[in-house]
Design an enzyme around this catalytic site. Structure first.
Site, PDB file in Angstrom:
ATOM      1  N   HIS A  55      46.975  38.912  40.491  1.00 50.04           N
ATOM      2  CA  HIS A  55      45.494  38.272  39.451  1.00 50.04           C
ATOM      3  C   HIS A  55      44.842  36.976  39.921  1.00 50.04           C
ATOM      4  O   HIS A  55      45.358  36.196  39.679  1.00 50.04           O
ATOM      5  CB  HIS A  55      46.014  39.170  37.870  1.00 50.04           C
ATOM      6  CG  HIS A  55      44.613  38.508  37.140  1.00 50.04           C
ATOM      7  ND1 HIS A  55      44.068  39.195  36.610  1.00 50.04           N
ATOM      8  CD2 HIS A  55      44.947  37.975  35.524  1.00 50.04           C
ATOM      9  CE1 HIS A  55      43.704  39.399  36.012  1.00 50.04           C
ATOM     10  NE2 HIS A  55      43.945  38.092  35.187  1.00 50.04           N
TER      11      HIS A  55
ATOM     12  N   SER B 297      39.137  37.855  34.695  1.00 51.29           N
ATOM     13  CA  SER B 297      39.645  38.612  33.966  1.00 51.29           C
ATOM     14  C   SER B 297      38.776  38.852  32.662  1.00 51.29           C
ATOM     15  O   SER B 297      37.769  39.719  32.907  1.00 51.29           O
ATOM     16  CB  SER B 297      40.533  37.362  33.107  1.00 51.29           C
ATOM     17  OG  SER B 297      42.050  37.987  33.189  1.00 51.29           O
TER      18      SER B 297
ATOM     19  N   GLU C 104      48.546  43.882  40.323  1.00 49.67           N
ATOM     20  CA  GLU C 104      48.297  43.374  39.768  1.00 49.67           C
ATOM     21  C   GLU C 104      47.641  44.408  38.773  1.00 49.67           C
ATOM     22  O   GLU C 104      47.806  45.725  38.834  1.00 49.67           O
ATOM     23  CB  GLU C 104      46.522  42.798  39.355  1.00 49.67           C
ATOM     24  CG  GLU C 104      45.304  42.573  39.818  1.00 49.67           C
ATOM     25  CD  GLU C 104      44.454  41.951  39.591  1.00 49.67           C
ATOM     26  OE1 GLU C 104      44.455  41.622  39.130  1.00 49.67           O
ATOM     27  OE2 GLU C 104      43.195  41.530  40.888  1.00 49.67           O
TER      28      GLU C 104
END
Length: 297
Positions: free
Chosen positions: A268, A147, A238
């Site tokens: 995610h 991320s 996502e």
């Protein structure tokens, strides 16, 4: 039969328990506290040892599964640059330590809004240089992240290149956040984890007064030429799917050896479920092979 049912169950847990936490209606203080608890379900293998240390004046966790290390992996945790820690990501880091044979170093880089950009890349670069100063050559050091940490891994490599330093052997990105403007977010039928409004608010907290298109904040807008071989893994469910696909396109345009893997029906940073979910475990095996492949003998 069991694994498909497990995927359904984990997706519902993410949607009903985690996604509500990542909402602008929940205070950041409470988000940080509850996310720490949520990550307790992501557990490392039993034989991985964790020790606390400081590198480049940055607190870190060291994870090691073997006495002899095949190399070093610097793992940059996710959390929108505003939450998460080395401790929350012990699970995924521990599995990578076991699979790669590397010592995995997880920096506790400073978080926004208390410490906005460039605190995070400053800390990441400080840890990288400290690892090199320990006597580890750059071609025996890989970087990875999920991320925000995936975007930070790219920014770190770009900074090292611009400053004329030796680059790490490879980059691995799980669901990387590469465009903080939120202008080209994907719209899946189901998004079990992230709210677009939360993502944009986190971006503004992190950027401070800087424009969100600054390449050292949103690396997809930067020059990727000369970066190490890069593996990108992302789920189809996502909103950051486009961040991953655009990164892969930009990398290939810059002649970077980039591989994009899209995992259908997953969410995610699904790799955090590697202790339970076979497809998550399989994805980490692929990532570990990528990391080992480019480490110098």
């Amino acid at each position: 039969m069991f694994q498909p049912l497990l995927e359904v169950g984990l997706r519902q847990i993410m949607y009903r328990l985690v996604r509500p936490l990542l909402s602008n209606g929940v205070s950041l203080h409470l988000q940080r506290k509850l996310i720490r608890q949520a990550y307790r379900t992501s557990v490392p293998p039993r034989n991985v040892r964790f020790t606390s240390d400081t590198l480049g004046h940055v607190p870190v966790l060291r994870a090691q599964a073997n006495t002899h290390s095949a190399g070093t992996l610097i793992y940059l945790h996710g959390g929108g640059y505003i939450l998460g820690s080395a401790a929350t990501h012990k699970g995924i880091a521990g599995h990578l330590a076991k699979l790669t044979g590397c010592e995995v170093i997880i920096p506790d880089y400073r978080l926004a809004p208390e410490h906005p950009y460039p605190a995070a890349p400053d800390d990441a670069e400080a840890v990288f240089h400290a690892v090199i100063q320990e006597g580890k050559p750059a071609d025996k050091v890989a970087i990875a992240g999920d991320s925000a940490g995936g975007g930070l891994a790219l920014v770190l490599a770009m900074r090292l290149r611009e400053h004329g330093h030796a680059l790490p052997s490879s980059i691995t990105c799980f669901s990387p956040w590469t465009d903080l403007t939120s202008q080209q977010l994907y719209s899946p039928e189901c998004e079990p984890v992230l709210h677009s409004s939360w993502v944009l608010k986190a971006a503004k907290m992190y950027a401070g007064g800087e424009t969100l298109t600054e390449p050292r904040i949103s690396p997809v807008f930067g020059d990727l030429k000369g970066l190490p071989p890069t593996l990108i893994q992302v789920g189809s469910q996502e909103i950051l799917l486009n961040d991953a696909t655009r990164l892969a396109e930009a990398a290939k345009t810059a002649n970077v050896d980039a591989t994009l893997e899209i995992y259908n029906g997953l969410w995610h940073v699904f790799q955090t479920h590697s202790a339970q979910l076979k497809r998550a475990s399989d994805a980490l095996v692929v990532a570990a092979k990528h990391i080992r492949r480019y480490l110098a003998e």
